[in-house]
Design an enzyme around this catalytic site. Structure first.
Site, PDB file in Angstrom:
ATOM      1  N   LYS A  53       0.875  -1.171   0.000  1.00 50.98           N
ATOM      2  CA  LYS A  53       0.000   0.000   0.000  1.00 50.98           C
ATOM      3  C   LYS A  53       0.916   1.225   0.000  1.00 50.98           C
ATOM      4  CE  LYS A  53      -3.738   2.600   1.171  1.00 50.98           C
ATOM      5  NZ  LYS A  53      -4.419   2.411   2.459  1.00 50.98           N
ATOM      6  N   SER A  55       1.221   5.631  -1.403  1.00 50.61           N
ATOM      7  CA  SER A  55       0.460   6.808  -1.775  1.00 50.61           C
ATOM      8  C   SER A  55       0.335   6.879  -3.291  1.00 50.61           C
ATOM      9  CB  SER A  55       1.162   8.067  -1.265  1.00 50.61           C
ATOM     10  OG  SER A  55       0.571   9.218  -1.821  1.00 50.61           O
ATOM     11  N   THR A 108      -0.101  11.900  -1.387  1.00 55.70           N
ATOM     12  CA  THR A 108      -1.166  12.653  -2.030  1.00 55.70           C
ATOM     13  C   THR A 108      -1.452  13.915  -1.242  1.00 55.70           C
ATOM     14  OG1 THR A 108      -2.141  10.640  -2.924  1.00 55.70           O
ATOM     15  CG2 THR A 108      -3.554  12.577  -2.839  1.00 55.70           C
ATOM     16  N   ALA A 109      -1.388  13.809   0.073  1.00 62.29           N
ATOM     17  CA  ALA A 109      -1.617  14.980   0.921  1.00 62.29           C
ATOM     18  C   ALA A 109      -0.668  16.107   0.532  1.00 62.29           C
ATOM     19  CB  ALA A 109      -1.429  14.599   2.391  1.00 62.29           C
ATOM     20  N   HIS A 152      -5.622  10.834   7.984  1.00 61.29           N
ATOM     21  CA  HIS A 152      -6.179   9.754   8.804  1.00 61.29           C
ATOM     22  C   HIS A 152      -7.131  10.275   9.876  1.00 61.29           C
ATOM     23  CE1 HIS A 152      -3.534   7.311   6.547  1.00 61.29           C
ATOM     24  NE2 HIS A 152      -2.459   7.430   7.295  1.00 61.29           N
TER      25      HIS A 152
END
Length: 276
Positions: A53, A55, A108-109, A152
């Site tokens: 997993k 980004s 992505t943030a 989150h």
């Protein structure tokens, strides 16, 4: 099969059934739990497990070696990162030349923040400081940083730190593009059977939805002292229709993010054909 994902509730919820041998025909999983900044670098350096997993922002560096699995990740609406400050100012200009903490420069943030800042912060921010996401709110609260970009469960807990939301990157992105927010992607080595991995992942998602009570102890055991209510909010927000299947809107969102970021020289250009 080796896999790496975060200990966050959405990931443990999604993969609970597969990890616990509840998906017929799926291989046994050997799990490494790691922050997404760690898995981003594992994938880029080619040293991580076969399935990870990461980004979506890290995809441009790894797509030649890894295929995007069209399910199991985090993409949605109303779930974007937040810019937090100690003051209650909502004026983005106040960030000009300031120090801002981010959870990763390949997240992505971070891409959303940089794209937003290019439109809204005159002259740009000053220093970008990378730190683990759980350290960001205390750093802003204690005045060690001027603003923090959080992800989150921080969406639900930041008021307890006495912080205020300056901007919601997700709301800005959705208003600007009309598309959902691409956050976390599941990828697999191109030497593997991507379709089979997608089938097993999708089966695990569906099992989690059908039997939510079965995953609770597993989720909470990795939830870093999160309350059951916050863990449930986290799952409800990040595990959605796009977790089961990216679909046309999901792929459009990913392409839009990466094309815009490439134009700002934040990521290398991506061949859209490698996304599907």
């Amino acid at each position: 099969m080796n896999i790496a994902f975060s200990p966050c509730p959405n990931d443990t919820f999604v993969f609970h059934a597969w990890v616990h041998g509840l998906i017929p025909g799926a291989p046994e999983l050997n799990v490494s739990y790691a922050d997404i900044d760690v898995t981003n670098h594992w994938a880029a350096d080619g040293i991580g497990p076969e399935v990870l997993k990461i980004s979506y922002a890290a995809l441009p560096w790894v797509l030649k070696d890894y295929a995007l699995i069209p399910c199991g990740g985090a993409l949605g609406r109303g779930c974007g990162p937040l810019v937090l400050t100690l003051s209650d100012s909502r004026d983005p200009a106040s960030l000009s030349g300031k120090r801002v903490a981010v959870p990763s420069e390949r997240s992505t943030a971070y891409l959303l923040f940089r794209l937003w800042a290019a439109q809204n912060v005159p002259g740009g921010v000053g220093e970008i400081v990378v730190m683990p996401f759980h350290e960001i709110m205390p750093a802003v609260r204690d005045g060690r940083i001027d603003a923090g970009l959080v992800i989150h469960e921080a969406r639900f807990t930041y008021p307890s730190y006495g912080l205020s939301m300056m901007a919601d990157m997700g709301s800005w992105w959705e208003q600007d593009t009309g598309l959902p927010i691409p956050l976390g992607a599941i990828i697999a080595k191109r030497t593997l059977d991507a379709k089979a991995i997608a089938d097993w992942t999708r089966a695990s998602v569906r099992y989690a939805w059908a039997h939510p009570e079965q995953s609770q102890s597993y989720v909470l055991s990795h939830a870093q002292e999160m309350s059951p209510d916050v863990a449930k909010q986290h799952i409800d927000l990040y595990v959605n229709e796009f977790t089961e299947n990216l679909g046309d809107d999901g792929f459009a969102a990913i392409e839009a993010l990466l094309v815009r970021a490439a134009k700002e020289n934040l990521v290398p250009p991506v061949d859209p054909k490698l996304l599907r």
